[in-house]
Design an enzyme around this catalytic site. Structure first.
Site, PDB file in Angstrom:
ATOM      1  N   ARG A 229     -10.042 -11.710   2.251  1.00 33.81           N
ATOM      2  CA  ARG A 229     -10.869 -12.818   1.584  1.00 33.81           C
ATOM      3  C   ARG A 229     -10.116 -14.158   1.826  1.00 33.81           C
ATOM      4  NH1 ARG A 229     -11.127  -9.840  -4.026  1.00 33.81           N
ATOM      5  NH2 ARG A 229     -11.156  -8.158  -2.293  1.00 33.81           N
TER       6      ARG A 229
ATOM      7  N   LYS B 125       0.973  -1.171  -0.203  1.00 37.97           N
ATOM      8  CA  LYS B 125      -0.169   0.206  -0.011  1.00 37.97           C
ATOM      9  C   LYS B 125       0.941   1.294  -0.035  1.00 37.97           C
ATOM     10  CE  LYS B 125      -3.770  -1.885   2.683  1.00 37.97           C
ATOM     11  NZ  LYS B 125      -4.679  -1.697   1.788  1.00 37.97           N
TER      12      LYS B 125
HETATM   13  N1  BES Z   1      -8.128  -3.735   4.504  1.00 40.71           N
HETATM   14  C1  BES Z   1      -8.116  -3.403   3.180  1.00 40.71           C
HETATM   15  C2  BES Z   1      -9.626  -2.749   2.904  1.00 40.71           C
HETATM   16  C3  BES Z   1      -9.611  -1.127   3.551  1.00 40.71           C
HETATM   17  C4  BES Z   1      -9.390  -0.123   2.764  1.00 40.71           C
HETATM   18  C5  BES Z   1     -10.052  -1.156   4.836  1.00 40.71           C
HETATM   19  C6  BES Z   1      -9.537   1.311   3.550  1.00 40.71           C
HETATM   20  C7  BES Z   1     -10.328   0.149   5.641  1.00 40.71           C
HETATM   21  C8  BES Z   1     -10.273   1.238   4.898  1.00 40.71           C
HETATM   22  C9  BES Z   1      -8.338  -4.602   2.377  1.00 40.71           C
HETATM   23  O1  BES Z   1      -7.290  -5.530   2.680  1.00 40.71           O
HETATM   24  C10 BES Z   1      -7.705  -4.012   1.135  1.00 40.71           C
HETATM   25  O2  BES Z   1      -6.661  -3.665   0.883  1.00 40.71           O
HETATM   26  N2  BES Z   1      -8.528  -4.405  -0.010  1.00 40.71           N
HETATM   27  C11 BES Z   1      -8.124  -4.043  -1.502  1.00 40.71           C
HETATM   28  C12 BES Z   1      -8.598  -4.956  -2.467  1.00 40.71           C
HETATM   29  C13 BES Z   1      -8.100  -5.016  -3.767  1.00 40.71           C
HETATM   30  C14 BES Z   1      -6.694  -5.196  -3.713  1.00 40.71           C
HETATM   31  C15 BES Z   1      -8.906  -5.982  -4.764  1.00 40.71           C
HETATM   32  C16 BES Z   1      -8.949  -2.489  -1.749  1.00 40.71           C
HETATM   33  O3  BES Z   1      -9.922  -2.420  -1.401  1.00 40.71           O
HETATM   34  O4  BES Z   1      -8.317  -2.011  -2.430  1.00 40.71           O
HETATM   35 MN    MN Z   2      -5.461  -5.395   1.873  1.00 43.57          MN
END
Ligand code: BES
Ligand code: MN
Ligand code: ZN
Length: 521
Positions: free
Chosen positions: A361, A287
């Site tokens: 997931r 990230k």
């Molecule tokens: N933990 C994050 C989702 C999240 C984002 C929670 C902002 C709280 C605030 C999750 O693990 C994630 O990174 N999801 C990705 C999925 C994508 C790579 C398909 C996302 O939502 O960008």
């Molecule tokens: Mn994530």
């Protein structure tokens, strides 16, 4: 917080502050209306209403005004807290009262005691006040230095919900003080567990990691809840490929915690599965720095499950609930999962991991597959799963998806009962194709920029009922709550919600268990 219910005259209740609710005037320019039934002396009511007008206060939500020396009132302070507009002929909603109680509690730091005048003479409103006060008075000081802690004012220590001796029930019947006292006591149990969920989420990720999280749960679980912890060796042996894959980049190995509450004569059995990523760096699909700053909160689902199971047990609800906490830390390293790796999850589904940041997931897939082995009446998972949830519904409303319309409806109702905002989303038919892999059973991301919350749910659905129906033709009922937005408040305080962890989900899960048994018995 110490909470009680009393039918003493509010004006002569001994307390540091008397809290009363107010609503905006029905007509423009009028003074705000106090919601105290007939429990306060007329002289006090007219004084307060005049003071509010002079202060240009209008009873809107999150408006709190403090008055001194109010005639006929023994308490040195009167705190007036706004519930916002109430349509004429209607009562304020329980949620608006809960928020107003929370806003009042936030201003009562440093005071010992408060008496809160019941705005509508019914047990649900006493419960709303109790809950709002406990949540509004919440602080998290664990990480402050000794000096700062010593200098901080203590939150409000005790409160009594009061109603006049002659107050009649809002529905015209008799007002049962036993019912009111019970409502306050039960609301306190849930709110205390919501605060515990907040503590877990607020704790820094160098202190809260899979092993320490598991140990905390073991320490907290009282009688009636059995806690079992699988360590990384047990997980590898058990085929939990999702937890292993997500956790393998970290120096802190994953855990799966199973919490079992199985009362005698249970009317139903529920499984709650929580995403417990104690820190989500994204893994090798790293990230950007700004997106990582709140990722200690990526275990908010697991915290909600842990807290809900303990609350259900303390309330003694007649339903068996098993909580599964899927705990891992998602880190990049030489041992981390690579984009392109194929893993085998619990139950045998293979997954091509194309983005290591779609890790929730993977751990939930294992947890849901494991939960499904016991064939519970329903599996509910809860997770800070997708940024797309925030795009769709904002930061205060969670998404609810399911493979069963009735279950989706029951979850939505439970959220309303628990004072949490959720909205249903569909798992549209064509989304299933988005998670087809060219090499494995599934891939862990959908189409970039398209229905990310739906794709994640479509992925999880496969683990509840891999082939649709099982040998006996049964589809395992499964529901999913995406709390990416509501789990953590980055904005300013509002109602009973301070900055940081919110405890979102505990209310829904507790009320779902309560409603489920109520329907069945
Ligand atoms: N933990 C994050 C989702 C999240 C984002 C929670 C902002 C709280 C605030 C999750 O693990 C994630 O990174 N999801 C990705 C999925 C994508 C790579 C398909 C996302 O939502 O960008
Ligand atoms: Mn994530
Ligand atoms: Zn995550």
């Amino acid at each position: 917080m110490k909470l009680a219910f009393a039918t003493t005259a509010p004006e002569s209740t001994r307390a540091d502050a008397l809290v009363v609710f107010a609503a905006p005037a029905a007509t423009k320019g009028g003074s705000p209306r106090l919601l105290v039934a007939d429990a306060l002396p007329g002289a006090a009511v007219s004084h307060i209403e005049e003071a509010l007008t002079a202060l240009q206060a209008n009873g809107k939500a999150d408006e709190v005004r403090t008055l001194t020396s109010v005639p006929k009132i023994d308490a040195p302070l009167v705190v007036v807290t706004g519930v916002g507009r109430v349509p004429s002929g209607e009562e304020p909603t329980r949620e608006s009262v809960r928020r107003a109680a929370g806003a009042a509690a936030r201003t009562l730091g440093g005071r010992e005691s408060a008496a809160v005048v019941l705005p509508v003479a019914a047990p649900e409103y006493a419960a709303a006040i109790a809950s709002g006060l406990v949540l509004g008075a919440y602080r998290f000081d664990e990480h402050r230095g000794e000096k700062a802690r010593a200098a901080a004012t203590a939150p409000l220590a005790s409160a009594t919900v009061v109603t006049g001796r002659k107050t009649r029930a809002a529905d015209g019947g008799k007002l049962s003080t036993d019912d009111l006292a019970r409502a306050v006591a039960e609301a306190e149990v849930v709110a205390r567990h919501q605060c515990w969920a907040r503590d877990l989420v607020n704790t820094a990720p160098n202190e809260l990691y899979p092993q320490s999280f598991a140990e905390l749960v073991q320490k907290m679980a009282g009688k009636g809840v059995k806690v079992e912890v699988m360590d990384e060796k047990a997980l590898r042996a058990g085929g939990f490929g999702g937890l292993i894959s997500v956790g393998q980049g970290s120096a802190r190995p994953p855990r799966l915690v199973t919490m079992t509450y199985a009362p005698r004569r249970a009317a139903a059995s529920l499984a709650y599965v929580g995403k417990g990523i104690t820190f989500d760096s994204g893994g090798l699909s790293l990230k950007p720095p700004a997106s990582m700053m709140t990722m200690k909160s990526d275990m908010g689902g697991a915290a909600a499950v842990a807290a809900a199971v303990l609350a259900v047990a303390e309330l003694g609800l007649p339903v068996a609930v098993t909580g599964y906490l899927c705990l891992a830390e998602n880190m990049p390293s030489g041992t981390a999962t690579r984009p392109g790796d194929v893993i085998t999850q619990r139950g045998g589904l293979t997954v091509e991991v194309l983005n290591t940041d779609a890790e929730g997931r993977l751990v939930l897939g294992d947890g849901i597959a494991f939960a499904a082995e016991a064939k519970p009446d329903a599996i509910i998972d809860i997770a800070t799963l997708t940024g797309a949830q925030i795009v769709a519904l904002g930061k205060r409303t969670a998404a609810v998806l399911a493979n069963d319309d009735a279950l989706q409806g029951a979850l939505t109702q439970a959220a309303a009962d628990g004072g949490e905002s959720v909205w249903p989303l569909p798992i549209a038919e064509e989304i299933r194709g988005h998670i087809d892999s060219t090499v494995a059973d599934l891939r862990n991301i959908g189409e970039t920029g398209t229905a990310g919350t739906l794709a994640a749910a479509a992925f999880l659905r496969e683990f509840a009922s891999p082939t649709g129906d099982d040998e006996s033709g049964r589809t395992q009922p499964w529901g999913h709550i995406d709390i990416a937005g509501p789990s953590f408040n980055e904005g300013g305080p509002w109602g009973y919600t301070g900055k940081g962890a919110t405890g979102f989900g505990v209310g829904t899960l507790v009320e779902f268990a309560r409603g489920y048994t109520a329907d069945r018995t």
